[in-house]
Scaffold this motif. Structure first.
Motif, mmCIF file in Angstrom:
data_model
loop_
_atom_site.group_PDB
_atom_site.id
_atom_site.type_symbol
_atom_site.label_atom_id
_atom_site.label_comp_id
_atom_site.label_asym_id
_atom_site.label_seq_id
_atom_site.Cartn_x
_atom_site.Cartn_y
_atom_site.Cartn_z
ATOM 1 N N GLU A 199 0.955 -1.043 0.167
ATOM 2 C CA GLU A 199 0.094 -0.145 -0.006
ATOM 3 C C GLU A 199 0.932 1.204 -0.116
ATOM 4 O OE1 GLU A 199 -2.539 -1.723 -0.301
ATOM 5 O OE2 GLU A 199 -2.017 -3.366 0.595
ATOM 6 N N ALA A 200 0.735 2.024 -1.072
ATOM 7 C CA ALA A 200 1.866 3.104 -1.329
ATOM 8 C C ALA A 200 1.042 4.509 -1.797
ATOM 9 C CB ALA A 200 2.703 2.666 -2.227
ATOM 10 N N MET A 201 1.615 5.594 -1.891
ATOM 11 C CA MET A 201 1.203 6.716 -2.081
ATOM 12 C C MET A 201 2.341 7.609 -2.779
ATOM 13 S SD MET A 201 -1.875 8.384 -1.712
ATOM 14 C CE MET A 201 -2.507 8.043 0.004
ATOM 15 N N VAL A 210 3.601 2.853 2.579
ATOM 16 C CA VAL A 210 2.831 2.921 3.920
ATOM 17 C C VAL A 210 3.068 1.492 4.900
ATOM 18 C CG1 VAL A 210 0.699 3.438 5.323
ATOM 19 C CG2 VAL A 210 1.250 4.793 3.194
ATOM 20 N N THR A 211 2.613 0.438 3.930
ATOM 21 C CA THR A 211 2.966 -0.843 4.896
ATOM 22 C C THR A 211 2.665 -1.813 3.752
ATOM 23 O OG1 THR A 211 1.915 -2.126 6.511
ATOM 24 C CG2 THR A 211 0.252 -1.208 5.028
ATOM 25 N N ILE A 212 3.096 -3.208 4.058
ATOM 26 C CA ILE A 212 2.989 -4.237 3.438
ATOM 27 C C ILE A 212 2.231 -5.179 3.952
ATOM 28 C CG2 ILE A 212 4.360 -6.255 2.506
ATOM 29 C CD1 ILE A 212 7.010 -4.653 2.540
ATOM 30 N N THR A 213 1.135 -5.739 3.088
ATOM 31 C CA THR A 213 -0.042 -6.580 3.513
ATOM 32 C C THR A 213 0.247 -8.139 3.316
ATOM 33 O OG1 THR A 213 -1.427 -5.012 3.511
ATOM 34 C CG2 THR A 213 -2.534 -6.821 3.549
ATOM 35 N N SER A 293 -3.508 -0.361 11.737
ATOM 36 C CA SER A 293 -2.238 -0.945 11.908
ATOM 37 C C SER A 293 -1.174 0.276 11.886
ATOM 38 C CB SER A 293 -1.788 -2.016 11.033
ATOM 39 O OG SER A 293 -1.699 -1.449 9.687
ATOM 40 N N THR A 294 -1.558 1.263 11.285
ATOM 41 C CA THR A 294 -0.406 2.328 11.110
ATOM 42 C C THR A 294 -0.963 3.761 11.603
ATOM 43 O OG1 THR A 294 -0.927 3.145 8.850
ATOM 44 C CG2 THR A 294 0.556 1.352 9.044
ATOM 45 N N GLY A 295 -2.263 3.970 11.678
ATOM 46 C CA GLY A 295 -2.803 5.246 11.912
ATOM 47 C C GLY A 295 -2.934 6.209 10.780
ATOM 48 N N VAL A 296 -2.403 5.747 9.569
ATOM 49 C CA VAL A 296 -2.502 6.629 8.248
ATOM 50 C C VAL A 296 -3.883 6.438 7.715
ATOM 51 C CG1 VAL A 296 -1.364 6.896 6.302
ATOM 52 C CG2 VAL A 296 -0.112 6.193 7.918
ATOM 53 N N LEU A 313 1.422 11.437 5.998
ATOM 54 C CA LEU A 313 1.626 9.948 5.797
ATOM 55 C C LEU A 313 2.155 9.324 7.080
ATOM 56 C CD1 LEU A 313 2.332 9.081 2.108
ATOM 57 C CD2 LEU A 313 0.072 9.079 3.168
ATOM 58 N N THR A 314 2.288 10.391 8.080
ATOM 59 C CA THR A 314 2.847 10.317 9.485
ATOM 60 C C THR A 314 2.336 8.865 10.199
ATOM 61 O OG1 THR A 314 3.614 12.380 9.743
ATOM 62 C CG2 THR A 314 3.743 10.864 11.751
ATOM 63 N N GLN A 315 3.221 7.768 10.564
ATOM 64 C CA GLN A 315 2.524 6.662 11.240
ATOM 65 C C GLN A 315 2.347 6.938 12.847
ATOM 66 O OE1 GLN A 315 3.676 2.928 9.932
ATOM 67 N NE2 GLN A 315 3.795 3.426 7.819
ATOM 68 N N THR A 316 1.355 6.885 13.230
ATOM 69 C CA THR A 316 1.188 7.075 14.622
ATOM 70 C C THR A 316 0.634 5.885 15.285
ATOM 71 O OG1 THR A 316 -1.498 7.505 14.219
ATOM 72 C CG2 THR A 316 0.210 9.138 14.248
#
Length: 400
Positions: A199-201, A210-213, A293-296, A313-316
């Motif tokens: 998952e990307a932007m 952003v993350t890998i699923t 999972s990331t807060g994004v 895209l800050t991960q919280t």
């Protein structure tokens, strides 16, 4: 004057983007062929038009003059949005020419091959003779799929060096072709190994992962996604390789400002690209799992990106999240219920049923056959998956 946004698609998967656009103050012009699509309840203007009918969508855009035309989680409308934005003279997030490479697998494979990206051996065939020749070249071990569809529709595995009879081959070819809008069928090397999506932007041609699923799929011969979890549980070296391949692929396809969802198989020869979509991941991956999972907020950010807003895209969060799809079998549902015990399980976020008593249902051959879903969280992806399996045992299904 209130700004207008035309959104192509009004299904449940599009609703989060529709809500975000309304929050931003846009007048919403919704387009969908299904007059009963759930998202239409949020529309300011409801257009019962196929999102694949480029000329009619363009004609409606000339009437309503939207400031921006977008789609959220569907492949076909990506082409329509690119076409209409170009015709309206708006700055495209993806050119129409490149949108073909992002949505039609034969075009996509050709573009990725030109860029020397790792992909399976493949053949795009137009008739049964070409199909038979391609199957023989791959020695009977191959994936058959339509060049321009999604949701595992028309996807079949051949995995036997002893080739089926001509009649059986013809049946397989026709099944895949009838699910191909353009009539082209792909015959591809059968890749084995774990499967992931990225998952990307992409913002001004710069891509952020952003993350890998991790993806879990039905056994052959059909390949339907029945669960997803994130973050990926693969080793760090493999994940870094996946990220680098994904960034190269996004650049090759030509994304300028857009989210993307790239699927890869981790083979013995390393990661290879299954396909890339210039849109958000479906199956509630980006609307539910990524924020948990990331807060994004990828959905909200994709709408902001399309409108020229500031993307964050800050991960919280650093949690695990998962979705399990409820599977059925051939028959008529007598009853499908959720045991109240499911709601006492820590980590259960959502339980949704798609079917009801009296519905004709099928074993899982495409995503349309799934009966519902359960979304769970945990400290890790493994814990989220474990919770989901427990929750599945609380679903009671009986058949006529």
């Amino acid at each position: 004057m209130q700004k207008k946004m035309m959104i192509l698609g009004a299904s449940a998967l599009q609703v989060p983007a529709i809500k975000k656009a309304k929050e931003l103050g846009y007048q919403i012009i919704l387009v969908d062929y299904d007059a009963n699509a759930v998202g239409f309840s949020l529309a300011d203007v409801k257009l019962v038009v196929s999102t694949l009918d480029q000329e009619e969508v363009y004609r409606q855009a000339l009437i309503y003059q939207p400031d921006v035309v977008i789609t959220s989680t569907s492949d076909g409308p990506v082409r329509t949005a690119a076409y209409v934005n170009e015709k309206l003279g708006k700055q495209p997030d993806l050119s129409y020419k490149d949108s073909l490479c992002a949505t039609i697998k034969s075009h996509m494979r050709d573009r990725l091959k030109e860029s020397r990206l790792p992909i399976p051996e493949y053949y795009a065939v137009n008739n049964f003779d070409e199909f038979s020749a391609a199957v023989r070249k791959l020695k009977g071990c191959c994936i058959i799929k339509p060049a321009d569809n999604a949701g595992s529709r028309g996807v079949v595995l051949l995995n036997d060096p002893v080739l089926p009879s001509n009649d059986q081959l013809l049946k397989t070819y026709e099944y895949s072709k009838e699910n191909s809008r353009g009539g082209i069928v792909m015959v591809e090397e059968y890749m084995t190994g774990p499967e992931v999506s990225v998952e990307a932007m992409t913002i001004n041609k710069e891509t952020t992962i952003v993350t890998i699923t991790d993806k879990f799929i039905t056994p052959p011969p059909y390949f339907v996604e029945i669960a997803h979890s994130e973050p990926s549980m693969l080793d760090e070296e493999t994940k870094e390789e996946i990220c680098q391949i994904t960034k190269r692929a996004v650049k090759a396809i030509g994304l300028i400002n857009a989210p993307s969802h790239t699927e890869l198989k981790i083979t013995n020869e390393g990661p290879k690209i299954v396909e890339l979509a210039a849109r958000l991941g479906g199956d509630f991956i980006t609307s539910k799992l990524v924020p948990l999972s990331t807060g994004v907020d990828m959905v909200g950010n994709s709408v902001l990106l399309a409108t020229g807003g500031t993307v964050d895209l800050t991960q919280t969060r650093q949690n695990g999240s998962a979705i399990h799809f409820i599977q059925g079998k051939e028959g008529i549902l007598k009853n499908i219920t959720v045991d109240e015990a499911v709601y006492s399980l820590k980590g259960v976020e959502e339980v949704v049923l798609y079917k009801k008593a009296g519905d004709v249902v099928h074993s899982t051959k495409s995503s349309n056959d799934r009966l519902g879903h359960i979304i769970t969280t945990g400290k890790t992806a493994g814990k989220a998956l474990e919770c989901g399996k427990k929750a599945l045992s609380c679903i009671r299904i009986s058949y006529e």
